[in-house]
Every structure is written in C-alpha cells, then in structure tokens.
Design an enzyme around this catalytic site. Structure first.
Site, PDB file in Angstrom:
ATOM      1  N   MET A   7     -36.865-109.596 -24.365  1.00  0.00           N
ATOM      2  CA  MET A   7     -36.606-109.176 -22.996  1.00  0.00           C
ATOM      3  C   MET A   7     -37.706-108.230 -22.503  1.00  0.00           C
ATOM      4  SD  MET A   7     -34.889-109.480 -20.358  1.00  0.00           S
ATOM      5  CE  MET A   7     -33.236-110.142 -20.492  1.00  0.00           C
ATOM      6  N   PHE A  27     -21.981 -75.125 -42.160  1.00  0.00           N
ATOM      7  CA  PHE A  27     -22.551 -76.347 -42.714  1.00  0.00           C
ATOM      8  C   PHE A  27     -21.944 -77.562 -42.016  1.00  0.00           C
ATOM      9  CE2 PHE A  27     -22.311 -79.815 -45.906  1.00  0.00           C
ATOM     10  CZ  PHE A  27     -23.670 -80.117 -45.914  1.00  0.00           C
ATOM     11  N   GLN A  28     -22.776 -78.445 -41.523  1.00  0.00           N
ATOM     12  CA  GLN A  28     -22.377 -79.664 -40.815  1.00  0.00           C
ATOM     13  C   GLN A  28     -21.509 -79.373 -39.596  1.00  0.00           C
ATOM     14  OE1 GLN A  28     -20.992 -82.566 -43.776  1.00  0.00           O
ATOM     15  NE2 GLN A  28     -23.113 -83.265 -43.915  1.00  0.00           N
ATOM     16  N   LYS A  40     -10.921 -78.861 -40.432  1.00  0.00           N
ATOM     17  CA  LYS A  40     -10.397 -79.198 -41.743  1.00  0.00           C
ATOM     18  C   LYS A  40      -9.103 -78.443 -42.065  1.00  0.00           C
ATOM     19  CE  LYS A  40     -12.086 -79.963 -46.422  1.00  0.00           C
ATOM     20  NZ  LYS A  40     -13.252 -79.867 -47.323  1.00  0.00           N
ATOM     21  N   GLU A  65     -22.010 -94.629 -38.984  1.00  0.00           N
ATOM     22  CA  GLU A  65     -20.902 -94.375 -38.063  1.00  0.00           C
ATOM     23  C   GLU A  65     -21.075 -95.073 -36.716  1.00  0.00           C
ATOM     24  OE1 GLU A  65     -22.382 -92.125 -39.933  1.00  0.00           O
ATOM     25  OE2 GLU A  65     -20.880 -90.919 -40.987  1.00  0.00           O
TER      26      GLU A  65
END
Ligand code: FAD
Ligand code: TPP
Ligand code: MG
Lengths: 567, 179
Positions: free
Chosen positions: A474, A112-113, A162, A50
């Site tokens: 760097m 959950f999640q 949802k 993501e």
C-alpha cells in the site's frame, strides 16, 4: 462467601458469560493467574505478546458481538496492550482489559514495573478504572462490561493493584441495575425527527443509503433491507459496514470511499439525499469535504450525538439506535420507486464491470485480486474473513462480497498492521468454527507473526493466507503515484514462510499459479484441528484501483487503465 | 465567539483530568476552566469558557461517563464572576490612587505592605480587565485570576438527569459509599 480480589475478578467474569480470556502473566497480576486454577470453566489463552491479546479479544468481540477479555501485568504488559486498545476504540469494539498494578501503597513511587496505565489509556478507552478497594471490584467489573457493550461500544480497562487482588472480603454479587448518572445511551427518535426524515425521503429523486458499522452493531440488517427495498434506494457500504447488508443484492453498490467502487462514489456525488445509517463520514469515505455530495441533503442516524455535524452537516439528525429508529421509520413509509435513478446507477455498475480485472487475463502473473476472487468462490462466500492492513485488505473488500453479518473483521479506523492473525485467533475461538481465514500481507503478518505460537499451542483452526508481494504494497502504491516511484523502505525481505510454519508444526503450502488456488483452499479447509498457512506469491507491482487520492474529490478517482497489459 | 458551558460532573478522582484531556486531544481551545464543589458532595461543577463549537464540545463531554449534565449558558441570563488578586507597586502618592480605584470598582485592598498592596476584585471578566488596565501604569507585580464561574438567573437550575447520589446498597456486600 469469602473471596480474594483475584477470585472476585474471575467470579465476575464467569457471571458475565466470559468463556475465554487472552493474556500474559507477570508479577502484578500473578494472584489472578493463581486463582485461575480454581476456575477451569474460564479458558485462558497464553499469547506471545500482549498486543496479540488485545487483538484477539477484539476479534472475539467483533465476531461474536460479545465482550472480549484481555489480561496483562503492570508496566510493560499493560503498555503492550495499548495499540490493541486503540484499535478497538477507533472501531467501537467492546473489550475489557484487566491489568495488574503495583500495590496501592507503591502507586506513584516509580515502583518496579509501574506505569500510570489509566493515564496512558485515557484517550483510547471508552472508560477506565483504577480500583483501590476490593469492595469496589465486583461492581466495577459489572460496570465495565456494561459500558463496553452498550451504547456505542468500546474498550474499557480496569487496573487492579496487586494488594487489591490479594485482599479478602465477603463476596456478594451486585445484582441490582447499574446506575450511572452520566451514562444514558439514546435509543429512539422523536416523532418530529421522523416526520422530517419521511418528508426528505418522499421528496428524494436520487437517494443513496450509506450503511456503516452501526448496522452491524445495532443488528439492523433486516430493517435496513426493508427500508432499501420499500423505497428502492441503492446502498453503499463502508469498509466496516461490509457484511451488514448482502453485497450481492441488486441494490448493493459495494464499498464507498477511497478504494470504493466507482458506482458508489458516483452515486454519492450525484445524490440528492444521503441516508447515513450508523457511519461516521471518515475521511477515507468522504474525500474532499468541500465537494462531497454537493446536492445531497443528509439524514444521519447515529447512536453517538457527537458524530452528528462532526464532519458533515446533517439536515435531519437522529440520535438513536439504528434498529430501533428504523423500526419506527419503516412503517411510516409507503413503496417508492426511483426508476430513472436506478437506470443511471446500473449504467455505472456496468462500466465498473467492463473494467473489472476479474475479466482480464493476467498472463502468468498471479494477481492478488484474482486470488481473493478465487478464494471467495472456493469458500462459497461463506468464510469469516479477518484481514490485516494494506492492499490485500482493499482487494478483500473489493473481491470478497459478504452476504452475512460479522463475516469481515478488519481494522478500519486505526488501520493497525498486525491485527489480522491474532484477531482471527480470537474470532475462531469465539465462533468455534473452522472456516475463519486471516488474509494478511507479508509486512503486517510479520508484525504479530509471533502469535503463530499461540495458534499452534492452542490448536486454533485458523487458515492463514499470506498475500506476499514482497513489498509494503500500500505504501509502495503511494510512492508510485505520489512520490515519483522512489520506493524507499518498502521492499521487504521475508523469511521462508513454509519453513517457519514447519518450525511451529503448522502445515503450509505455497501457491504461485492461479489454477492452484481452489485446491489450496480445499486443502486448508480439510485441516480443522489447528492452523494452516498458505503463501500466495503474487505480482509485486500491483495497484488497488480505483483510488481517490487523499483529500481529492470523491468523483475524481484514478481508474484502472482500460488495457489489460497496463494493469 | 466565546461560549460558556456549565457542566456537572461526578466528584471522583481523575474527572478533571478526563475533561482536560478531552479538550486537548480534540483541539478545543479553552479560555478558562474552573471546577468547584456544589451543594451536593458527590457532584462537582465546572464552568468552561471556550472559543469553539459549543454543541460539539457538549456532545463530546457527554461521552465521558462521569459527566452528568452539560448546559450552554452563553445566551441565558446569567451571573458570571471572576476573582482577581493583583499585587501593585505603590508609593505614597499612588497608594491613595489605588484605594480610590478600588472604591470605584468595589474592590478591596486585602494586604498592604511597605511599597505594595494586594487588590482583590470580583466581577465579570470585563470589569476585571478594565481594572487591570487602570492598575497597569502603576506597575503590576503579580496577578492571579480564578477564572469565571457562572450561574443562570432566576429559578432555573441545571437539571440533574435524574441523578441520585448512591444509597450504599448497590454494591458488593459491605460497601458503604460508592461515590
Ligand atoms: C488502508 C485503508 C483504506 C481504507 N479505505 C476505505 C475505503 O475506501 N472506504 C471505506 O469505507 N473505508 C475505508 N477504510 C476504513 C475507514 O478508515 C473507516 O474505518 C471506515 O470508513 C469507518 O466505517 P464506519 O463509519 O461504518 O464505522 P465506525 O468507524 O465503526 O463508525 C460506526 C458509527 O456507527 C455508530 N453506531 C454504533 N452503534 C450504533 C447503533 N446501535 N445505532 C446507530 N449508530 C451506531 C457509531 O457511533 C459510529 O458513528 C480504510 C481503512 C484502511 C486501513
Ligand atoms: C502499525 C502500522 N505501521 C504502519 C502502517 C502504514 N501502512 C499502511 S499499509 C502498509 C503496508 C502494508 O504492507 P503489507 O502488510 O505487506 O500489505 P500489502 O499492502 O503489501 O498488501 C503500511 C506500512 C500501518 N497501517 N500500521
Ligand atoms: Mg505486502
């Protein structure tokens, strides 16, 4: 028309003019993914992580000026977006992120999640929403796009449980104007501010324009050029301002700041007037604030009032849109000349030119600066370049002069390694052109290397140029200068990039000699139906000059030693 | 120097969190922050006392979409009030003393137990601080202060920036109330 929340989301995206969304599915966002089958006009690009989706949306936004869209599921999907959102926030890039959330009844129960995504992203978004009621969805999405793209742009996140995606309601698109009682981006300047500015401009003997990202966001290229030419004022660019003004213009000083040109930093330190146009005096730009431009008065034009006096005190602060303000200011000004000042400035430029690595022979070593210079030549200076973060980014900034707006996309404020390749994918899909180049380091590339899969699957015609110096270059440079050459944790082993590319079915080449650069670029340009990869194996122990050490006075630059063998 | 800001914000979930988060991440030191309802149900009002650059805070607050109006009122003629509940240990002698002090400060004894009383005192910060100092020797068991609320004197009111509560029309179909 009865629609589900999921359909409303997509319906609204269509009406916002969205063509492509970058995302990754999961339980809490599945209703929306299912509804996508009814909206074939919305292209969905399946990413591999993501973070990549957020960078792609960001790259899309920076390249096109339109709002980029990223979609993720709840919990880990949403938290994976965070680095990309923070990157967009720091550089004022307009993106809208839509995340699924657990059902409204489960919110707050450690379901959950479940992650409090609006809480997590609160400090790194311009605004965010948790939508509890399907009736609010359409309006919220309109509001989100409006906030993302107007004023000082930035990322907006919409978290949609949802059950809200599943809820059905009569859909009426809200056509009326958006009313936000606390949101009124300023536009133009008052007469008195303009008069005060004109006064300082007329008095100035040694003026310098500091052109920032705001020039691009405001679309003020022409207005700033008119100002510069009419008042014969040299201009210096911030990293994010590159592309905002043509760098090959006789008044251009190149980039300012830590790795800016010596002439920029000398001009700023000796100036008696700084005209800050849409830039925010980042610490990479100012160095030690106590000794920054000590003799200069400052006119600061910025759309965000909180940027005024935040870092540098402004003698004439003007809060407004740069283009609008300059359209007010320019007609008030007559032609002005600064002959003596320009002579001094040209001397500094010549000195820079004398020391330039471009005129030095590197023997059989391949120097990154030479690679970038040759890439610039071979692409006619017209490519859209997306960089990652590190030395290669600075060499790009120094050796690839940009003539046109939105042709350099780079993570400046957050300096996010891993930005380059996914942002290039977003840019290429937004611009629909085959000349987008991702110039990345071996380190940063490996942070989001997984998006090679996305580029291959979607046949995105990006050209990837890896500047492989075998180091986190760097950081190695800082270790060489400031940590007595203790190169701890900076040498980096990379995979065989050609074999890796091959595994993805991506054509790839390795370049180890300078004379092969043009042909490699030409070869990459000839492939326009998917990604191409070129690995440049460059000198490991190279340094980006000049360098103003962090916090040092801007005029105290570490310059390149004059003799070529001490490069 | 301490500065007082008054802010009108939309009365929506999470707005206090947004303001508090801003103060923390920008490293602005809050002396006190109060939030309460106003004459309009859609708008809450905050009084913020800080020891920091008020102009910068004001501009940062304006970046929050839900902040409608911010005014620095430190130097304007204003009424500032803080309320404290102070639970003091008393015995037969000091009970009278507390009562006497309360009279002087126009405070009230709002609860009297066997060997404690609760004093309620309202006033500006300084008044409350002096009262607390005088009660200390008797033994303060517990204290709570609400934090300052401020209103400017006279006819001047905080401008609403053209703010109109939602009319219920500007939304998806059957939506009744946006705020
Ligand atoms: C390794 C590394 C090295 C770096 N070295 C340098 C360096 O040497 N030199 C350098 O310059 N940078 C350097 N940077 C980048 C630096 O950190 C900053 O990101 C950059 O200087 C910010 O540029 P900016 O102020 O123009 O853009 P932003 O940070 O994007 O700020 C833009 C400003 O414009 C304003 N604005 C937006 N829209 C408008 C409008 N319509 N009208 C008016 N104003 C508007 C915004 O409010 C904001 O204040 C480096 C970064 C990295 C990662
Ligand atoms: C996500 C992230 N982690 C760490 C850093 C710190 N950092 C800045 S530049 C750099 C080295 C980059 O190495 P590489 O990608 O190989 O580019 P090079 O400098 O060698 O061109 C590091 C580690 C960062 N900017 N971003
Ligand atoms: Mg490297």
């Amino acid at each position: 028309m009865k629609l589900t929340g999921a359909e409303i989301i997509l319906e609204c995206l269509v009406r916002e003019g969205v063509e492509v969304m970058f995302g990754y599915p999961g339980g809490a966002i599945l209703p929306t993914y299912d509804a996508m089958t009814k909206y074939p006009q919305l292209r969905h690009v399946l990413v591999r992580h993501e973070q990549g989706a957020a960078h792609m949306a960001d790259g899309y936004a920076r390249a096109t000026g339109k709002v980029g869209v990223a979609i993720a599921t709840s919990g880990p999907g949403a938290t994976n977006l965070v680095t990309g959102i923070a990157t967009a926030m720091m550089d004022s890039s307009p993106i809208v992120c839509i995340t699924g959330q657990v059902t409204t009844g489960a919110v707050g129960s450690d379901a959950f999640q479940e992650v409090d995504v609006t809480g997590v992203t609160l400090p790194v978004t311009k605004h965010n929403y948790l939508v509890y009621d399907v009736e609010e969805l359409a309006y919220t999405i309109r509001e989100a796009f409006h906030i993302a793209r107007t004023g000082r742009p930035g990322p907006v996140l919409i978290d949609v449980p949802k059950d809200v995606q599943n809820a059905v309601t009569e859909f009426v698109y809200p056509e009326e104007d958006i009313v936000l009682p606390g949101y009124h981006p300023p536009t133009y300047a008052s007469e008195s501010q303009l008069e005060a500015a004109v006064e300082l401009i007329r008095q100035a003997k040694r003026p310098v324009i500091l052109a920032g990202h705001g020039v691009l966001m405001s679309g003020a290229t022409q207005e700033v050029l008119t100002f510069a030419e009419r008042t014969q004022t040299p201009f210096s660019l911030t990293l994010l301002g590159k592309g905002g003004l043509p760098e090959q213009h006789p008044l251009s000083l190149g980039m300012m700041g830590m790795h800016g040109t010596a002439q920029s930093n000398m001009a700023i330190q000796n100036a008696d007037l700084l005209l800050a146009f849409g830039m925010r005096f980042d610490d990479r730009v100012t160095g030690n604030l106590k000794t920054y431009a000590p003799d200069a008065r400052k006119i600061h034009i910025d759309i965000d009032s909180s940027e005024i006096h935040k870092v540098v005190h402004a003698d004439v602060p003007i809060v407004g849109d740069l283009k609008t303000v300059l359209n007010q200011l320019n007609p008030m000004l007559e032609t002005i000349e600064h002959k003596e000042w320009m002579t001094q400035v040209r001397d500094w430029m010549e000195d820079t030119d004398d020391r330039d690595i471009i005129h030095q022979d590197a023997g059989d070593r391949l120097l990154a600066a030479h690679v970038i210079h040759d890439m610039w030549k071979a692409t006619g200076g017209n490519a859209v370049i997306v960089t990652d973060v590190g030395q290669h980014q600075m060499w790009e900034a120094q050796y690839y002069p940009h003539q046109n707006p939105h042709t350099l996309l780079t993570s400046g404020g957050l300096g996010t390694m891993g930005f380059g390749m996914p942002a290039a994918i977003g840019a290429a899909l937004g611009l629909k052109v085959p000349n987008v180049w991702a110039i990345v380091g071996d380190g940063g590339f490996q942070m989001t290397i997984t998006e090679l899969g996305t580029a291959a699957q979607e046949r995105v015609p990006i050209n990837i140029a890896i500047i492989n110096n075998g180091y986190l270059g760097m950081v190695r440079q800082w270790q060489e200068f400031f940590y007595e050459e203790r190169y701890n944790a900076t040498p980096m082993l990379s995979p065989d990039f050609l074999k890796l590319a091959d595994a993805y079915g991506i054509p790839a080449r390795r370049v180890t000699r300078r004379e092969d650069v043009p042909a490699a670029v030409e070869w990459a340009n000839s492939i326009t139906d998917g990604p191409v990869l070129i690995e440049y194996v460059v000198e490991k122990r190279d340094i980006v000059y000049p360098m103003v050490p962090a916090g040092a006075d801007l005029h105290n630059m570490i310059r390149r030693p004059a003799s070529p063998d001490s490069i | 120097m301490k500065q007082t800001l008054v802010a009108l914000v939309e009365n929506k979930p999470g707005v206090l969190n947004r303001v508090a988060s801003l103060f923390r991440r920008r490293n602005f030191n809050i002396d006190s922050l109060t939030v309460g309802r106003t004459e309009s149900p859609d708008v809450s009002r905050m009084t913020i006392v800080v020891d920091a650059d008020a102009e910068q805070i004001k501009n940062q607050l304006y970046k929050l979409v839900n902040v409608i109006q911010v005014e620095e009122v430190t130097d304007m003629p204003n009424v500032s009030r803080d309320l404290a509940l102070i639970k003091v240990r008393v015995n037969s002698e000091s009970r009278a003393e507390v009562a006497q002090l309360s009279d002087i400060f126009r405070a009230h004894i709002v609860d009297a137990g066997q060997d404690t009383v609760i004093v309620e005192v309202t006033g500006d910060e300084q008044k409350i601080t002096s009262m607390v100092e005088l009660l200390k020797p008797m033994g303060i068991l517990e204290m709570v202060r609400t934090g300052v609320v401020t209103m400017t004197r006279g006819a001047a009111i905080l401008p609403r920036n053209g703010y109109q509560p939602a009319n219920g029309q500007r939304t998806n179909g059957n939506r009744q109330n946006v705020l």
